[in-house]
Design a protein around this motif. Sequence first.
Motif, PDB file in Angstrom:
ATOM      1  N   GLN A  19      15.392 -82.464 100.388  1.00 50.55           N
ATOM      2  CA  GLN A  19      16.576 -82.489 101.103  1.00 50.55           C
ATOM      3  C   GLN A  19      16.849 -83.475 102.252  1.00 50.55           C
ATOM      4  OE1 GLN A  19      17.336 -78.370 102.181  1.00 50.55           O
ATOM      5  NE2 GLN A  19      15.528 -77.850 100.995  1.00 50.55           N
ATOM      6  N   VAL A  61      24.941 -80.536 103.655  1.00 49.67           N
ATOM      7  CA  VAL A  61      23.445 -79.892 102.973  1.00 49.67           C
ATOM      8  C   VAL A  61      23.298 -80.288 101.619  1.00 49.67           C
ATOM      9  CG1 VAL A  61      24.103 -77.732 104.325  1.00 49.67           C
ATOM     10  CG2 VAL A  61      24.918 -77.900 102.049  1.00 49.67           C
ATOM     11  N   TRP A  62      22.229 -80.105 101.362  1.00 51.91           N
ATOM     12  CA  TRP A  62      21.750 -80.777  99.975  1.00 51.91           C
ATOM     13  C   TRP A  62      22.545 -79.990  98.814  1.00 51.91           C
ATOM     14  CZ3 TRP A  62      17.802 -79.019  96.667  1.00 51.91           C
ATOM     15  CH2 TRP A  62      17.388 -79.863  95.540  1.00 51.91           C
ATOM     16  N   LYS A  63      22.427 -78.696  99.015  1.00 49.80           N
ATOM     17  CA  LYS A  63      23.032 -77.847  98.101  1.00 49.80           C
ATOM     18  C   LYS A  63      23.657 -76.734  98.891  1.00 49.80           C
ATOM     19  CE  LYS A  63      21.501 -76.650  94.226  1.00 49.80           C
ATOM     20  NZ  LYS A  63      20.477 -76.386  92.853  1.00 49.80           N
ATOM     21  N   LEU A  64      24.609 -76.082  98.246  1.00 49.66           N
ATOM     22  CA  LEU A  64      25.213 -74.786  98.807  1.00 49.66           C
ATOM     23  C   LEU A  64      24.404 -73.785  99.429  1.00 49.66           C
ATOM     24  CD1 LEU A  64      28.695 -74.504  97.087  1.00 49.66           C
ATOM     25  CD2 LEU A  64      28.455 -75.235  99.542  1.00 49.66           C
ATOM     26  N   SER A  90      28.716 -80.622 100.843  1.00 53.62           N
ATOM     27  CA  SER A  90      27.622 -80.347  99.954  1.00 53.62           C
ATOM     28  C   SER A  90      27.338 -81.410  99.164  1.00 53.62           C
ATOM     29  CB  SER A  90      27.843 -79.073  99.253  1.00 53.62           C
ATOM     30  OG  SER A  90      26.649 -78.927  98.334  1.00 53.62           O
ATOM     31  N   GLU A  93      26.913 -80.208  94.926  1.00 51.96           N
ATOM     32  CA  GLU A  93      27.963 -79.940  94.273  1.00 51.96           C
ATOM     33  C   GLU A  93      29.278 -80.536  94.455  1.00 51.96           C
ATOM     34  OE1 GLU A  93      25.205 -76.224  94.945  1.00 51.96           O
ATOM     35  OE2 GLU A  93      26.113 -77.966  96.214  1.00 51.96           O
ATOM     36  N   GLU A  96      33.352 -80.388  99.676  1.00 56.86           N
ATOM     37  CA  GLU A  96      33.676 -80.684 101.284  1.00 56.86           C
ATOM     38  C   GLU A  96      35.064 -80.155 101.571  1.00 56.86           C
ATOM     39  OE1 GLU A  96      36.278 -83.409 101.676  1.00 56.86           O
ATOM     40  OE2 GLU A  96      36.740 -83.096  99.518  1.00 56.86           O
TER      41      GLU A  96
END
Length: 193
Positions: A19, A61-64, A90, A93, A96
């Motif tokens: 991350q 963030v890296w992922k939600l 994100s 995914e 944004e």
Amino acid sequence: MLIGYARVSKGDDQSDALQLRALKEAGCDRIFTEAMSGGRWDRPELHRLIDQLRPGDVVMVWKLDRLSRSLKDLLHLIDRITRAEAGFRSLTEAIETTSPAGRMLMHMIGSFAEFERAMIQERTTAGLASARAEGRIGGRRKKLDAAKRREIAESVLSGRKTGAEMARVYDVSPPTVSRIVAEYQTALTAGGS
């Protein structure tokens, strides 16, 4: 300013290295890290991040699921970010809120979540009505049967025992004893009228 948020679950042997690398490569100027469950609200680093947001900042963030495990909580957090006049992105995914298309997608996700909540509520209401029609009543079973309730009320009303004593005997709270006595008195009054 691009602000990153990285989270791993506490107690797991997870590493936030992937991350952190992704957030740095995306250009984050500052990164808040945390080792806590995504289902908890009391995440101090996340709250510090949100409290420090300024108009024009973008939270990444890296992922939600690093921001939240619950869609409802995720939408609430994104709303707080939006109210600070900041954006959200994100990386995995490609979601944004910094463009009209991204904001539209978030509104669509919110609409689906609202629809899902309404459907769950509708099914729950129908299930409870069906159970009542079949004679089943929800809630916790009474700890005391009718005979024990009558004994409590009569003992307290006659003065043989105090409410506190009866609460200890039957392992219930004093307010429960008071409620039982009041219900018994009401029943006597209604029956005597």
